[in-house]
Write a protein that holds these residues in place. Structure first.
Motif, PDB file in Angstrom:
ATOM      1  N   ASN A  98       4.405   2.596  -6.267  1.00 24.67           N
ATOM      2  CA  ASN A  98       3.308   2.185  -5.366  1.00 24.67           C
ATOM      3  C   ASN A  98       1.959   2.624  -5.928  1.00 24.67           C
ATOM      4  OD1 ASN A  98       5.533   1.609  -3.780  1.00 24.67           O
ATOM      5  ND2 ASN A  98       4.628   2.380  -1.894  1.00 24.67           N
ATOM      6  N   GLY A  99       1.849   2.648  -7.241  1.00 24.74           N
ATOM      7  CA  GLY A  99       0.583   2.996  -7.880  1.00 24.74           C
ATOM      8  C   GLY A  99       0.266   4.476  -7.796  1.00 24.74           C
ATOM      9  N   SER A 100      -0.856   4.834  -8.418  1.00 22.20           N
ATOM     10  CA  SER A 100      -1.340   6.223  -8.299  1.00 22.20           C
ATOM     11  C   SER A 100      -1.619   6.538  -6.848  1.00 22.20           C
ATOM     12  CB  SER A 100      -2.632   6.415  -9.102  1.00 22.20           C
ATOM     13  OG  SER A 100      -2.350   6.536 -10.461  1.00 22.20           O
ATOM     14  N   THR A 101      -1.932   5.500  -6.086  1.00 22.36           N
ATOM     15  CA  THR A 101      -2.231   5.680  -4.668  1.00 22.36           C
ATOM     16  C   THR A 101      -1.155   6.527  -3.976  1.00 22.36           C
ATOM     17  OG1 THR A 101      -3.471   3.628  -4.598  1.00 22.36           O
ATOM     18  CG2 THR A 101      -2.552   4.397  -2.501  1.00 22.36           C
ATOM     19  N   ILE A 104      -1.126  10.199  -5.261  1.00 17.24           N
ATOM     20  CA  ILE A 104      -2.242  11.033  -4.785  1.00 17.24           C
ATOM     21  C   ILE A 104      -2.004  11.422  -3.325  1.00 17.24           C
ATOM     22  CG2 ILE A 104      -4.722  10.961  -4.256  1.00 17.24           C
ATOM     23  CD1 ILE A 104      -4.959   9.237  -6.894  1.00 17.24           C
ATOM     24  N   HIS A 125     -11.207   8.505  -4.953  1.00 19.42           N
ATOM     25  CA  HIS A 125     -10.693   7.171  -4.631  1.00 19.42           C
ATOM     26  C   HIS A 125     -10.213   7.132  -3.177  1.00 19.42           C
ATOM     27  CE1 HIS A 125      -7.434   4.019  -4.877  1.00 19.42           C
ATOM     28  NE2 HIS A 125      -8.425   3.396  -5.473  1.00 19.42           N
ATOM     29  N   SER A 127      -7.486   6.491  -1.986  1.00 19.84           N
ATOM     30  CA  SER A 127      -6.155   7.071  -1.780  1.00 19.84           C
ATOM     31  C   SER A 127      -6.266   8.549  -1.377  1.00 19.84           C
ATOM     32  CB  SER A 127      -5.308   6.934  -3.043  1.00 19.84           C
ATOM     33  OG  SER A 127      -6.008   7.444  -4.155  1.00 19.84           O
ATOM     34  N   VAL A 177     -11.236  14.049  -9.882  1.00 17.93           N
ATOM     35  CA  VAL A 177     -11.009  12.771 -10.571  1.00 17.93           C
ATOM     36  C   VAL A 177     -11.483  12.974 -11.997  1.00 17.93           C
ATOM     37  CG1 VAL A 177     -11.533  10.316 -10.614  1.00 17.93           C
ATOM     38  CG2 VAL A 177     -11.619  11.554  -8.447  1.00 17.93           C
ATOM     39  N   TYR A 181     -13.736   6.394 -13.517  1.00 18.94           N
ATOM     40  CA  TYR A 181     -13.604   4.989 -13.921  1.00 18.94           C
ATOM     41  C   TYR A 181     -14.341   4.745 -15.239  1.00 18.94           C
ATOM     42  CZ  TYR A 181     -11.797   0.716 -11.752  1.00 18.94           C
ATOM     43  OH  TYR A 181     -11.028  -0.364 -11.416  1.00 18.94           O
ATOM     44  N   ASP A 205      -6.535  13.524 -10.351  1.00 19.19           N
ATOM     45  CA  ASP A 205      -6.407  12.069 -10.336  1.00 19.19           C
ATOM     46  C   ASP A 205      -6.798  11.609 -11.742  1.00 19.19           C
ATOM     47  OD1 ASP A 205      -6.848   9.373 -10.257  1.00 19.19           O
ATOM     48  OD2 ASP A 205      -8.034   9.372  -8.418  1.00 19.19           O
ATOM     49  N   ALA A 207      -5.834   8.761 -13.002  1.00 16.12           N
ATOM     50  CA  ALA A 207      -5.406   7.347 -12.955  1.00 16.12           C
ATOM     51  C   ALA A 207      -5.848   6.606 -14.205  1.00 16.12           C
ATOM     52  CB  ALA A 207      -5.974   6.675 -11.706  1.00 16.12           C
ATOM     53  N   HIS A 208      -7.028   6.964 -14.713  1.00 14.11           N
ATOM     54  CA  HIS A 208      -7.575   6.230 -15.860  1.00 14.11           C
ATOM     55  C   HIS A 208      -7.302   6.916 -17.198  1.00 14.11           C
ATOM     56  CE1 HIS A 208      -9.631   3.185 -13.465  1.00 14.11           C
ATOM     57  NE2 HIS A 208      -9.789   4.144 -12.577  1.00 14.11           N
ATOM     58  N   SER A 233      -2.187   6.211 -13.564  1.00 14.77           N
ATOM     59  CA  SER A 233      -1.847   4.789 -13.405  1.00 14.77           C
ATOM     60  C   SER A 233      -1.426   4.251 -14.770  1.00 14.77           C
ATOM     61  CB  SER A 233      -3.046   4.008 -12.896  1.00 14.77           C
ATOM     62  OG  SER A 233      -3.339   4.325 -11.563  1.00 14.77           O
ATOM     63  N   HIS A 235      -0.074   1.732 -15.406  1.00 11.80           N
ATOM     64  CA  HIS A 235      -0.342   0.286 -15.486  1.00 11.80           C
ATOM     65  C   HIS A 235      -1.788  -0.036 -15.831  1.00 11.80           C
ATOM     66  CE1 HIS A 235      -2.558  -0.201 -11.592  1.00 11.80           C
ATOM     67  NE2 HIS A 235      -1.900   0.902 -11.261  1.00 11.80           N
ATOM     68  N   LYS A 236      -2.704   0.893 -15.605  1.00 15.54           N
ATOM     69  CA  LYS A 236      -4.115   0.556 -15.816  1.00 15.54           C
ATOM     70  C   LYS A 236      -4.480   0.509 -17.294  1.00 15.54           C
ATOM     71  CE  LYS A 236      -6.128   2.562 -11.619  1.00 15.54           C
ATOM     72  NZ  LYS A 236      -6.244   1.339 -10.821  1.00 15.54           N
TER      73      LYS A 236
HETATM   74  C1  PLP Z   1      -9.919   6.921  -9.794  1.00 11.60           C
HETATM   75  C2  PLP Z   1      -8.774   6.158  -9.213  1.00 11.60           C
HETATM   76  N1  PLP Z   1      -7.756   6.832  -8.636  1.00 11.60           N
HETATM   77  C3  PLP Z   1      -6.704   6.212  -8.092  1.00 11.60           C
HETATM   78  C4  PLP Z   1      -6.612   4.842  -8.106  1.00 11.60           C
HETATM   79  C5  PLP Z   1      -5.406   4.189  -7.477  1.00 11.60           C
HETATM   80  O1  PLP Z   1      -4.587   3.723  -8.495  1.00 11.60           O
HETATM   81  P1  PLP Z   1      -3.452   2.616  -8.252  1.00 11.60           P
HETATM   82  O2  PLP Z   1      -4.148   1.304  -8.297  1.00 11.60           O
HETATM   83  O3  PLP Z   1      -2.525   2.820  -9.414  1.00 11.60           O
HETATM   84  O4  PLP Z   1      -2.810   2.877  -6.948  1.00 11.60           O
HETATM   85  C6  PLP Z   1      -7.639   4.093  -8.681  1.00 11.60           C
HETATM   86  C7  PLP Z   1      -7.578   2.637  -8.675  1.00 11.60           C
HETATM   87  O5  PLP Z   1      -8.479   1.941  -9.034  1.00 11.60           O
HETATM   88  C8  PLP Z   1      -8.749   4.769  -9.251  1.00 11.60           C
HETATM   89  O6  PLP Z   1      -9.755   4.101  -9.821  1.00 11.60           O
END
Ligand code: PLP
Length: 498
Positions: A98-101, A104, A125, A127, A177, A181, A205, A207-208, A233, A235-236
């Motif tokens: 379910n993503g990094s969401t 987190i 983010h 999340s 974070v 981004y 976090d 994610a990136h 993430s 996938h990102k």
């Molecule tokens: C800084 C940051 N953290 C967490 C997320 C959430 O990641 P995910 O889309 O894998 O759930 C994002 C998504 O854009 C993000 O930019």
């Protein structure tokens, strides 16, 4: 050392998808046999045949004993989550579908309960806010440094974290974070030391930044700098499918049982097998050829930087420009942030022209900047198209009247080093009785919604905070410049606590 050439989940799925049998289990399309023709045309028969549930040979994400466990152990070793004792026997990497969401959210649930304080950067983010609502934790907001000259939000200063902890010694965790981004990294090592001095974990976090572990010219991964829990993430930036992500832990500051329980709260009970296989594949690819692939990516990104910088009116944000600030320790050079304000365009206008007319689509358009993710999937043809596209953009923009491309990030700056708590917790605000009022009447009231302006997607008002005139002005300005606002119907009306 494990054999990183193995792909336990991917290989098991390949075998399972080819096994001749009568399927009386979900999903209902039964390995594609009952799928609609347009879907088969889109995905292909092989992808549908591999869309399988948690069959015995495919293991169980929430109680992994077989191929998922093996794949997570391989990932733990590859990404650096292999335990402080140098053992991977008790794997510390969790695959997420379910993503990094969801990772987190689970990280906050695993470390904070109702009323517990957690240090959170203002540029967190959504999340993170979701994690606060789910857990009932109370955010102690720390404002990241902001450069008006660059128009960019930077890192979080270690002294701000130290000061926040001094003011709130009962804090249970610190969340950062890093990278942002824009690829901007805070001094995770120093902040980890501060958090650990207080006996609390540092959650990152990242994610990136899932690629950081695989090339020495990229920033050092947070796990190697002492972070206790890291969410990426996959996938990102790497080759995994959308939503496929990983959570890694190191050391003993994270209660693994509670984390596992939290992950069950935030994830589907039907994890997608294609996503899991793609995580296994992404790890395999990085572990076996990541350094070579990322060297190519870094070279491609460098060439793009050099070429784009020669186009009049463009400024490509480089490492010295950001590491000059004390809150920044490093910049991911595969992330290109381009200031287009010198063209007399906003980033949003430039994005539209690039996407609609010039065949270039970027990741993040903002008021002044465009941010591009350059990854192992990009080719030299992409580079040429990008540079030509920006060249045409500069030509088209000639003679345009410059717009005020940078809105004051009042809400971000307003939070500067006060470390104040919201009036009520985001959870309390979420469940409270509410009423909807016009903007003028909302000033001084407590917001029921978390309201974010896109770009950049940073919450301007977090649920539980008092709505100020600066925040409303910020939302209005973003909308006027072509951005949009999420969370209720702000800035026209606001949902406030009754
Ligand atoms: C800084 C940051 N953290 C967490 C997320 C959430 O990641 P995910 O889309 O894998 O759930 C994002 C998504 O854009 C993000 O930019």
């Amino acid at each position: 050392m494990l054999d990183q050439s193995q792909t336990p989940v991917l290989s098991a799925l390949q075998t399972s998808s080819q096994r001749l049998h009568a399927a009386f289990y979900a999903p209902g399309h039964k390995r594609g046999q009952g799928a609609s023709s347009p879907l088969i045309d889109l995905l292909g028969e092989k992808a549908l045949a591999a869309d399988l549930p948690e069959l015995p040979e495919l293991d169980n994400l929430f109680a992994p004993e077989g191929v998922i466990r093996a794949a997570q152990e391989l990932a733990a070793e590859a990404f650096g989550a292999d335990g402080l004792e140098g053992t991977v026997s008790n794997h510390r990497t969790y695959f997420l579908t379910n993503g990094s969401t969801c990772g987190i959210e689970a990280a906050i649930l695993a470390t904070c309960g109702p009323g517990d304080k957690i240090i959170v950067p203002r540029n967190a983010h959504r999340s993170v806010i979701a994690g606060l609502v789910l857990s009932g934790a109370m955010p102690v907001f720390v404002a990241p440094e902001y450069s008006a000259e660059l128009g960019l939000v930077l890192g979080v200063k270690q002294e701000d974290v130290a000061a926040a902890l001094a003011q709130h010694p009962d804090t249970r965790a610190v969340l950062l974070v890093s990278p942002t981004y824009h690829g901007i990294c805070s001094d995770v090592g120093a902040i980890a030391a501060i958090a650990h001095h207080h006996g609390i974990p540092l959650l990152i976090d990242e994610a990136h930044g899932p690629h950081f572990a695989f090339h020495p010219d990229l920033p050092t991964p947070a796990l190697a700098l002492g972070a206790d829990l890291v969410v990426q993430s996959t996938h990102k930036v790497l080759g995994a499918l959308s939503q496929a992500a990983m959570l890694h832990t190191r050391g003993n500051r994270i209660d693994q049982s509670r984390l596992q329980a939290a992950l069950q709260l935030t994830q589907s009970t039907s994890p997608n097998s294609l996503l899991l296989a793609s995580l296994d594949a992404a790890r395999h690819q990085m572990a076996t050829e990541g350094k070579v692939l990322l060297a190519d990516t870094l070279a491609l990104a460098q060439q793009m930087r050099t070429e784009l910088a020669t186009i009049p009116g463009l400024r490509v944000i480089d490492k010295p420009a950001v590491t000059a600030f004390s809150s920044v320790s490093d910049l991911d050079l595969t992330r290109l942030t381009i200031d287009v304000s010198g063209l007399g365009l906003t980033g949003l206008e430039a994005d539209e022209m690039l996407h609609e007319e010039l065949g270039v689509t970027v990741e993040l358009p903002e008021l002044r900047h465009l941010t591009l993710i350059v990854s192992i999937g990009n080719t030299d043809q992409d580079r040429q198209r990008c540079v030509a596209g920006f060249g045409s953009l500069a030509e088209k923009a000639k003679g345009q009247i410059s717009v005020a491309a940078c809105v004051q990030l009042g809400a971000l700056k307003g939070a500067d080093s006060s470390f104040t708590l919201p009036q009520v917790s985001p959870r309390e605000a979420f469940f409270a009785p509410t009423e909807t009022v016009e903007a003028e009447a909302a000033v001084g009231r407590i917001s029921a919604d978390t309201i974010s302006a896109y770009p950049p997607g940073i919450p301007t008002i977090v649920a539980g905070e008092v709505i100020g005139t600066g925040a409303i002005a910020h939302l209005v300005a973003i909308k006027q410049q072509g951005g949009y606002v999420t969370g209720g119907n702000a800035p026209e009306v606001f949902r406030v606590l009754a």
